[in-house]
Enzyme design. Structure first.
Site, mmCIF file in Angstrom:
data_model
loop_
_atom_site.group_PDB
_atom_site.id
_atom_site.type_symbol
_atom_site.label_atom_id
_atom_site.label_comp_id
_atom_site.label_asym_id
_atom_site.label_seq_id
_atom_site.Cartn_x
_atom_site.Cartn_y
_atom_site.Cartn_z
ATOM 1 N N HIS A 171 27.958 29.166 14.335
ATOM 2 C CA HIS A 171 27.225 28.847 13.103
ATOM 3 C C HIS A 171 26.557 30.129 12.635
ATOM 4 O O HIS A 171 25.717 30.655 13.357
ATOM 5 C CB HIS A 171 26.173 27.782 13.357
ATOM 6 N N TYR A 217 22.104 25.713 10.491
ATOM 7 C CA TYR A 217 20.991 25.013 9.857
ATOM 8 C C TYR A 217 19.738 25.885 9.823
ATOM 9 O O TYR A 217 18.868 25.717 8.973
ATOM 10 C CB TYR A 217 20.632 23.755 10.657
ATOM 11 N N SER A 234 29.300 24.285 4.439
ATOM 12 C CA SER A 234 27.966 24.042 4.991
ATOM 13 C C SER A 234 28.046 23.101 6.181
ATOM 14 O O SER A 234 28.976 22.300 6.312
ATOM 15 C CB SER A 234 27.047 23.434 3.927
ATOM 16 N N ASP A 235 27.054 23.195 7.045
ATOM 17 C CA ASP A 235 26.920 22.179 8.080
ATOM 18 C C ASP A 235 26.493 20.875 7.407
ATOM 19 O O ASP A 235 26.107 20.845 6.234
ATOM 20 C CB ASP A 235 25.910 22.623 9.143
ATOM 21 N N TRP A 236 26.525 19.795 8.155
ATOM 22 C CA TRP A 236 26.418 18.453 7.575
ATOM 23 C C TRP A 236 24.990 18.158 7.080
ATOM 24 O O TRP A 236 24.003 18.465 7.744
ATOM 25 C CB TRP A 236 26.865 17.428 8.607
#
Length: 681
Positions: free
Chosen positions: A291, A341, A382-384
């Site tokens: 990430h 995130y 993007s992450d969730w």
């Protein structure tokens, strides 16, 4: 004037449905280029076969000059984006020029496949067709994450049904189907999926323990073929975050604490999944390296899925270390990147402090650093749920009001913005697609309000469509469910995966040379089936007093510090040390008074062994191992070869004193990075 190019025959002009058709052979490329420009020259240069495989359920197939094409827009003509002889870039640009604003907005959503509800929550049935129809046909969404826990043939059937539904779209845009890792052992929502029939390998940490990049590449190649055979096109992996904070709940998903090892593993992983180092091709699975960046440098090991763990702290030196594993992905032309995130504190880009917003909203991290300095040209996903709100049940849940899936939101640093403003800020920062959300209307609203330009939106949609063209999905998004029996986990692959599980174990200590166990040894086992003991040539006994040795599965200690948070209730947080009264320690201590104990230790986090190191005669650490693979090592059939991919600290005081962004820096570790011995023979 519209032309079709055939790759055989002499050059001649004919009529097809009243349109001029150019037939040309290799000797006539100059004429072709004069008439069609780059689209023609790239058709020859790409080396495509004379006919790509065409798969269709409801979309008509048209034939031009003996070649087949899907008539995706159903106009009876060969629209440029339907012509597989043109380059993906040319086709994508043409397609996006024909898309409505609503269709473009749908394309930048990466939704979750709705599942048929069951009492247990996880679907073993399939996708729920009516909600899916609404997402595909009304919201125009063309990318989805699957979390189905079904056998491979069923997965193929369900993905085929979803693709048939997508054929009903105005432009016939196929779906991209993604998955979290499903070839390993840990299944935690948002982090991994139940493989249910796919080949089973050690966690990424096990590959790091072996240090064999060729094996990682081979695994990626196998997983690629298994995914594509079941209709999956995108891997939400590899995770390459450095394991620098031992308490971090997500560290097991990466390749350990060494930046150079992680970089080499990342490169091999991407090469295997994408089918080479040249980018995305017809048989690729789109790899998503994550990430970006410094996710693992979290305070106290608390995870950024949660409001209480959203800060990562670095300095100039450690930020550079955190970046290095990603360079392996870039070396292999990785197709997608997922930002963290986290709010990254202490980093500087181009001499300026990084803005204190989550990476998905951070232009410095995405545009200036990722696209600028590192020249990444692929998809930024993007992450969730980063655009969702984080309200009371998200920020401060309680026993009376626990956080559920519906309350998930990770808008760190932009909590005060509206969801529409977050979408606009994310795209302007560099995001191409938003994970886990289905709100294209907010993208449309942002464009109408002038907060997001349609030109910027077009850039992202072109990238997303180009990958679909590169993978051949516009020609054939369907798979043969009958082929899964041959492709997914055949016996030779199962044997290779078992060998990897067994060899990836790390023998930390065996001073009394218990290993390997001889055939017929009487074994008292805990956490291992009696059938597996028998199959390994050993004798299972139910009374420790009758045993010659005990074989016990144990796990690294953890706490549930935040039980009312959705992820906090699932993740392993807090202490790492075995303490008096811990069930695993008590079990081993009691057994060791009667019989020598072999502890099979699952290291999802770096345990502080303490009394366990004394109580167990032998410690064999693993990163995901079946009973069969464990016993193959215990009996010497497949000896363990692994070395620790991170250090094991000597105390919790040493853990608390170390820098969360610096690898292997605790004081006087009990076992250092690279520790591991071979069994006695």
């Amino acid at each position: 004037m519209q032309f079709a190019i055939a790759r055989h025959g002499a050059a001649e002009l004919q009529k097809f449905q009243g349109k001029p058709v150019l037939r040309t052979g290799t000797a006539h490329r100059t004429l072709c280029t004069l008439l069609l420009g780059a689209a023609c020259s790239t058709a020859f240069a790409r080396g495509l076969p004379a006919q790509l495989t065409i798969g269709s359920r409801t979309i008509p197939v048209i034939v031009i000059d003996g070649l087949q094409f899907r008539d995706l827009d159903r106009d009876g003509q060969l629209t440029p984006y339907e012509d597989w002889r043109r380059s993906p870039d040319v086709r994508s640009a043409d397609l996006v020029s024909r898309m409505t604003l609503e269709e473009k907005a749908g394309a930048v959503m990466h939704g979750n496949f709705p599942e048929i509800a069951t009492e247990r929550g996880m679907s073993s049935l399939g996708y729920d067709p009516e909600p899916l129809r609404a997402l595909v046909q009304s919201k125009k969404i063309t990318s989805f994450l699957t979390r189905l826990a079904v056998p491979p043939a069923r997965m193929a059937e369900q993905n085929n049904a979803a693709q048939k539904l997508a054929e009903g779209g105005r432009l016939g845009i196929p779906l991209t189907v993604s998955t979290d890792p499903r070839h390993h052992f840990l299944y935690i929502t948002g982090q991994g999926s139940n493989g249910a029939g796919y080949s089973r390998w050690p966690e990424s940490m096990g590959f790091a323990a072996l240090g064999d990049v060729s094996l990682v590449r081979q695994f990626g190649d196998i997983a690629r073929r298994e995914y594509r055979a079941t209709g999956i096109h995108q891997a939400l992996s590899p995770q390459v975050d450095l394991y620098t904070e031992p308490r971090w709940a997500r560290g097991y998903g990466g390749f350990g604490s060494n930046p150079q090892v992680s970089r080499a593993m990342a490169s091999a992983y991407v090469e295997g999944f994408q089918g080479g180092r040249g980018g995305i091709g017809q048989d690729s699975v789109l790899a998503t390296i994550k990430h970006w960046v410094a996710y693992g440098a979290t305070e106290n090991g608390l995870d950024a899925h949660n409001a209480y763990g959203h800060i990562s702290r670095v300095n100039a030196r450690t930020f550079k270390l955190q970046i290095e594993p990603f360079l392996g992905g870039f070396d292999a032309s990785v197709g997608a990147v997922m930002p963290t995130y986290s709010v990254v504190d202490g980093a500087r880009v181009n001499g300026k402090p990084v803005e204190q917003v989550g990476a998905g909203f951070n232009r410095q991290l995405l545009t200036d650093l990722l696209r600028g300095r590192y020249r990444f040209k692929g998809i930024i996903l993007s992450d969730w749920s980063i655009t969702n709100d984080c309200l009371q049940r998200c920020m401060a849940p309680s026993a009376e009001t626990p956080q559920g899936r519906a309350e998930l939101g990770m808008p760190w640093g932009v909590e005060g913005l509206t969801r529409m403003q977050r979408f606009a800020m994310g795209m302007n920062a560099g995001i191409d697609q938003f994970g886990g959300v289905a709100e294209p209307e907010l993208i449309v609203e942002a464009v109408h309000k002038g907060m997001l330009s349609e030109a910027r939106l077009n850039q992202s949609v072109v990238r997303l469509m180009t990958v679909k063209f590169q993978m051949g999905l516009f020609e054939n998004p369907f798979v043969d469910a009958r082929d899964t029996a041959r492709t997914v986990n055949p016996p030779e692959v199962a044997a290779l995966a078992l060998k990897a599980q067994a060899e990836a174990q790390v023998l930390l200590k065996d001073p009394h040379k218990l290993l390997p166990l001889k055939p017929g040894t009487r074994v008292f086992a805990r956490g291992i089936s009696a059938e597996a003991i028998l199959s390994a040539g050993l004798v299972p006994v139910t009374n420790p007093a009758q045993a010659q040795v005990a074989l016990v599965r144990i796990s690294a200690p953890f706490e549930r510090l935040h039980p009312y948070h959705f992820f906090g209730s699932r993740q392993h947080e807090g202490r790492l040390d075995f303490r008096a009264g811990d069930p695993d320690l008590v079990s081993v201590q009691e057994l060791s008074a009667k019989v020598p104990v072999i502890a099979a230790l699952f290291l999802d986090r770096p345990a502080v062994l303490g009394g366990m190191d004394t109580a167990a005669s032998t410690i064999l650490a693993n990163f995901g191992v079946s009973d069969e693979a464990l016993l193959a090592s215990v009996t010497g059939r497949i000896p363990p070869k692994g070395k620790l991919p991170f250090e094991l600290p000597s105390s919790m005081a040493a853990v608390e004193a170390q820098d969360p962004a610096l690898p292997d820096d605790s004081l006087s570790p009990l076992y250092r990075h690279g520790a591991g011995i071979m069994p006695h023979h």
